[in-house]
Design an enzyme around this catalytic site. Structure first.
Site, PDB file in Angstrom:
ATOM      1  N   ASP A  38       0.868  -1.191   0.000  1.00  0.00           N
ATOM      2  CA  ASP A  38       0.000   0.000   0.000  1.00  0.00           C
ATOM      3  C   ASP A  38       0.900   1.236   0.000  1.00  0.00           C
ATOM      4  OD1 ASP A  38      -2.184   1.954   0.577  1.00  0.00           O
ATOM      5  OD2 ASP A  38      -3.315   0.153   1.041  1.00  0.00           O
ATOM      6  N   ASP A  56       3.812   3.058  -3.964  1.00  0.00           N
ATOM      7  CA  ASP A  56       2.746   3.619  -4.800  1.00  0.00           C
ATOM      8  C   ASP A  56       2.700   2.782  -6.083  1.00  0.00           C
ATOM      9  OD1 ASP A  56       1.279   5.091  -6.673  1.00  0.00           O
ATOM     10  OD2 ASP A  56       1.992   7.023  -5.912  1.00  0.00           O
ATOM     11  N   VAL A  57       1.563   2.162  -6.362  1.00  0.00           N
ATOM     12  CA  VAL A  57       1.506   1.268  -7.531  1.00  0.00           C
ATOM     13  C   VAL A  57       1.715   2.006  -8.851  1.00  0.00           C
ATOM     14  CG1 VAL A  57       0.071  -0.515  -6.437  1.00  0.00           C
ATOM     15  CG2 VAL A  57      -1.050   1.358  -7.694  1.00  0.00           C
ATOM     16  N   TYR A 148     -14.328   7.004 -13.037  1.00  0.00           N
ATOM     17  CA  TYR A 148     -14.304   5.747 -12.274  1.00  0.00           C
ATOM     18  C   TYR A 148     -15.010   4.641 -13.058  1.00  0.00           C
ATOM     19  CZ  TYR A 148     -14.857   2.510  -8.323  1.00  0.00           C
ATOM     20  OH  TYR A 148     -14.819   1.409  -7.504  1.00  0.00           O
ATOM     21  N   LYS A 152     -13.382   1.163 -14.545  1.00  0.00           N
ATOM     22  CA  LYS A 152     -13.803  -0.185 -14.138  1.00  0.00           C
ATOM     23  C   LYS A 152     -14.297  -0.997 -15.347  1.00  0.00           C
ATOM     24  CE  LYS A 152     -12.602   0.130  -9.839  1.00  0.00           C
ATOM     25  NZ  LYS A 152     -11.440  -0.623  -9.337  1.00  0.00           N
TER      26      LYS A 152
END
Ligand code: NAD
Length: 244
Positions: A38, A56-57, A148, A152
């Site tokens: 995370d 941080d991804v 968003y 998705k």
């Protein structure tokens, strides 16, 4: 009875809270070795089967760093749960390009990059599970969820393409589609009594889901029992989406 994920190595992103934390805890309880990632190091039991990582991804080095950490801690990577996600609300009239890009950077671009780095390790074992966090918004539109919702839907398309390309390596890919679940992300929406009443009323089970309600289906999809399940989206919504 044997633990469902004994001997498996799982990476869970966004494991510091909410759904990711519940998945990390459940996989760990079911015998997996878990690398929990995370922005800040997650507060999870730090034992020999749990490794904690602050990353941080979206960082340039995130894919290599995460895969290297899994290899260093546990010698490989069998299960990847791309759970880290953000929601920056906005309609087409007020969503800024900056917020659109931020949502896509975490919810889509990072998934692509981290999955690309993880696949060779799964391929080497001839076994792998990729679980991506979609949403009910992978199928539907919602008010002020322009970026968003689009992100998705991208998760759904991305996962189906993974399923098609990777099946012959023994790797499956599926996406989870929660409706409203009690987490930090949904809290601002839940504070609106109309939003809460809507989801409580819409779900025949009569309540709003908890993160653990998502972790159960995730466990099944990560297990050997789900070896013939791939390219699918799983609605986890207490029956809400079955109601007209
Ligand atoms: N809560 C819901 O109602 C709901 C519904 C459908 C889908 N989802 C999806 O489930 C996933 C988890 O969401 P949640 O509800 O548990 O939210 P949450 O905010 O509780 O958890 C998300 C976690 O991701 C982490 N994160 C965010 N950006 C990151 C980054 N760049 N690098 C690393 N970690 C990062 C956050 O720090 C946080 O710990 C998300 O992908 C979300 O879109 C949630």
């Amino acid at each position: 009875m044997a633990e469902t994920l004994a001997g498996r190595v799982a990476v869970v992103t966004g494991a510091g809270s909410g759904i990711g934390e519940a998945i990390a805890r459940t996989f760990h309880a079911e015998g997996a070795q878990v690398l929990a990632v995370d922005l800040a190091e997650p507060s999870l039991p730090d034992d020999s089967r749990m490794a904690l990582m602050a990353k941080d991804v979206t960082a340039d080095d995130a894919p290599d760093a995460i895969v290297a950490a899994a290899r260093r801690a546990f010698g490989g990577l069998d299960i990847l749960v791309n759970n880290a996600g953000i929601c920056l609300p906005g309609s087409i009239e007020d969503q800024t390009l900056e917020s659109w890009d931020k949502v896509f950077a975490v919810n889509v671009r990072a998934l692509f990059r981290i999955t690309q780095a993880a696949v060779p390790l799964m391929k080497a074992k001839g076994w792998g599970r990729i679980l991506n966090l979609g949403s009910i918004m992978s199928d539907f539109g919602g008010p002020s969820l322009c970026a968003y919702g689009a992100s998705k839907h991208a998760v759904a398309g991305f996962t189906k393409s993974l399923a098609v390309d990777l099946g012959h390596y023994g790797i499956t890919a599926n996406y989870l589609q929660p409706s409203a679940i009690w987490t930090g992300m949904s809290r601002p929406f839940m504070d609106d009594p109309d939003f809460r009443a809507y989801w409580e009323g819409k779900a025949p089970v009569g309540y709003i889901g908890e993160p653990e309600d998502v972790a159960g289906p995730a466990l099944f999809l990560a297990s050997d029992a789900a070896r013939f399940v791939s390219g699918m989206g799983f609605r986890i919504c207490g029956g809400a989406m079955a109601r007209f």
